[in-house]
Design a protein around this motif. Structure first.
Motif, mmCIF file in Angstrom:
data_model
loop_
_atom_site.group_PDB
_atom_site.id
_atom_site.type_symbol
_atom_site.label_atom_id
_atom_site.label_comp_id
_atom_site.label_asym_id
_atom_site.label_seq_id
_atom_site.Cartn_x
_atom_site.Cartn_y
_atom_site.Cartn_z
ATOM 1 N N LEU A 146 0.824 -1.201 0.000
ATOM 2 C CA LEU A 146 0.000 0.000 0.000
ATOM 3 C C LEU A 146 0.866 1.263 0.000
ATOM 4 N N VAL A 147 1.872 1.300 0.866
ATOM 5 C CA VAL A 147 2.740 2.475 0.944
ATOM 6 C C VAL A 147 3.570 2.596 -0.337
ATOM 7 N N GLY A 148 3.886 1.457 -0.956
ATOM 8 C CA GLY A 148 4.605 1.497 -2.231
ATOM 9 C C GLY A 148 3.814 2.207 -3.313
ATOM 10 N N VAL A 149 2.485 2.002 -3.331
ATOM 11 C CA VAL A 149 1.622 2.699 -4.296
ATOM 12 C C VAL A 149 1.679 4.203 -4.055
ATOM 13 N N LEU A 150 1.608 4.601 -2.795
ATOM 14 C CA LEU A 150 1.664 6.037 -2.470
ATOM 15 C C LEU A 150 3.034 6.627 -2.792
ATOM 16 N N ALA A 151 4.095 5.851 -2.578
ATOM 17 C CA ALA A 151 5.436 6.326 -2.917
ATOM 18 C C ALA A 151 5.566 6.557 -4.419
ATOM 19 N N ALA A 152 4.947 5.692 -5.215
ATOM 20 C CA ALA A 152 4.995 5.866 -6.674
ATOM 21 C C ALA A 152 4.324 7.165 -7.090
ATOM 22 N N HIS A 153 3.237 7.510 -6.432
ATOM 23 C CA HIS A 153 2.547 8.755 -6.780
ATOM 24 C C HIS A 153 3.271 9.976 -6.212
ATOM 25 N N ALA A 154 3.972 9.793 -5.114
ATOM 26 C CA ALA A 154 4.826 10.880 -4.628
ATOM 27 C C ALA A 154 5.941 11.150 -5.645
ATOM 28 N N ALA A 155 6.452 10.086 -6.276
ATOM 29 C CA ALA A 155 7.483 10.254 -7.309
ATOM 30 C C ALA A 155 6.952 11.058 -8.486
ATOM 31 N N ILE A 156 5.695 10.818 -8.862
ATOM 32 C CA ILE A 156 5.079 11.573 -9.957
ATOM 33 C C ILE A 156 4.990 13.046 -9.583
#
Length: 376
Positions: A146-156
């Protein structure tokens, strides 16, 4: 509401924040708050490193403003904070204090136990990291995912912020180059003429006082014109607030600046029917094209009248039109010869937002620049 539906909705809200009109700090705060809530952590943070061993941004969740003030300045890159910025692997430990990579924290810092760190990665580059701590029972594989998904969007969000900053730097550089070119063309030439005229007056002062007086009158005129050019350039260095004022107001201000700077030269008129506001990239392009066209008209075309019009062309199109009654030019020949950086710049700006630019001009019959952009 089921737990699965709640998680889906919170994730959706965080993802939408990336593409919404929120600022980057607001997006990052939304991501940190969402990560803390959905992972069941007591504390969460998101760190973006700088080049000086500290953090350019460090967004926290679960720590009061009073405690943050007591902790002190932003942390340095040490311990697990530094590990996450060097190693692209997720870090998960039952008790961070027992790990040999743990260093220390300030006295006012909350005591951390269970820890989950997820890097924020774009390509091969680590842009930052999400840090979560103190979950009862420890963090799970599901939490990592779950946190990995949020980290990916933080990268965007961070990548978009970088691109915006770079584009802004390029725009500023382009505008500075244009103003420098204008200063060289206008002010430098007038000052050179002023110097030669003053020298001529000095030579004639004894043998032909009447001619010397005529030259001194010309010196006064040249000095006044140079002052007006400088005033216009200084005004342009003050950026238009397109976000707050909108495009129509920014155009009115630009017309007013030129009207004052070239008092008694071209007569500028402005007309509009309050068209719907465009997205910021389109507003910026229309404003820059208007600036270029107006400067061409007042400085090079020898126009006596310049008309600016902003209007809704049809339900989906906003049209900007700048028309002058100046000397005009052969558009095709000028482009073929590669003599007009201004025309090329306007075309490139239009292409950037998929707008349509047309330049109609005939020697002796004036010029009309027309730009059409979709607002929907």
């Amino acid at each position: 509401m089921s737990d699965e539906l709640h998680v889906a909705r919170r994730l959706s809200a965080a993802v939408l924040a990336v593409s919404d009109r929120l600022t980057v700090p607001e997006v990052l705060q939304t991501i940190v708050d969402t990560a803390r809530e959905l992972a069941g952590a007591r504390y969460a943070a998101l760190g973006v490193p700088d080049e000086a061993g500290s953090f350019a941004q460090f967004v926290v969740s679960g720590v009061s403003a009073e405690v943050q003030a007591a902790i002190g300045p932003l942390p340095r890159q040490h311990g697990f904070l530094a590990v996450m910025l060097r190693d692209p692997a997720t870090q998960r430990v039952a008790d961070i204090r027992a790990d040999p990579r743990f260093h220390w924290w300030p006295a006012a810092h909350p005591v951390l136990e269970a820890f989950l760190g997820v890097p924020i990665i774009s390509g091969d580059e680590i842009l930052g990291a999400l840090y979560l701590a103190n979950k009862s029972g420890g963090f799970t594989d599901a939490d990592e995912e779950l946190v990995g998904v949020l980290a990916a969007h933080a990268a965007i969000a961070l990548t978009h912020a970088r691109l915006y900053a770079r584009n802004r730097e390029l725009t500023i550089a382009e505008e500075r180059a244009r103003i420098a070119h204008d200063l060289h063309d206008a002010v430098a030439q007038r000052l050179f003429g002023l110097r030669l005229t003053a020298q001529a007056a000095d030579v004639l002062l004894d043998r032909d006082p009447a001619a010397a007086r005529r030259h001194l009158t010309e010196v006064t005129t040249l000095a006044k014109e140079a002052t007006e050019e400088l005033q216009a350039a200084v005004q342009e260095l003050r950026p238009a607030d397109l976000a707050t004022d909108g495009l129509p107001a920014a155009l009115r201000k630009q017309v007013s600046i030129l009207d004052r700077a070239y008092n008694g030269a071209p007569h500028l008129t402005y007309g509009d029917d309050d068209p719907p506001e465009l997205p910021m990239p389109a507003r910026t392009v229309l404003f820059r094209v208007a600036q270029e066209a107006l400067h061409n008209a007042v400085r090079h075309a020898k126009a006596t009248t310049v008309r600016v019009r902003l209007q809704t062309h049809d339900p989906d199109v906003v049209r900007l039109e700048i028309a002058d009654d100046g000397q005009g030019f052969d558009v095709a020949a000028t482009l073929k010869a590669g003599r007009s950086l201004g025309l090329r710049s306007m075309r490139e700006r239009a292409c950037a937002i998929r707008a349509t630019l047309t330049v109609d001009s005939t020697p002796g019959q004036g010029t009309t620049v027309r730009l059409e952009a979709r607002h929907a």
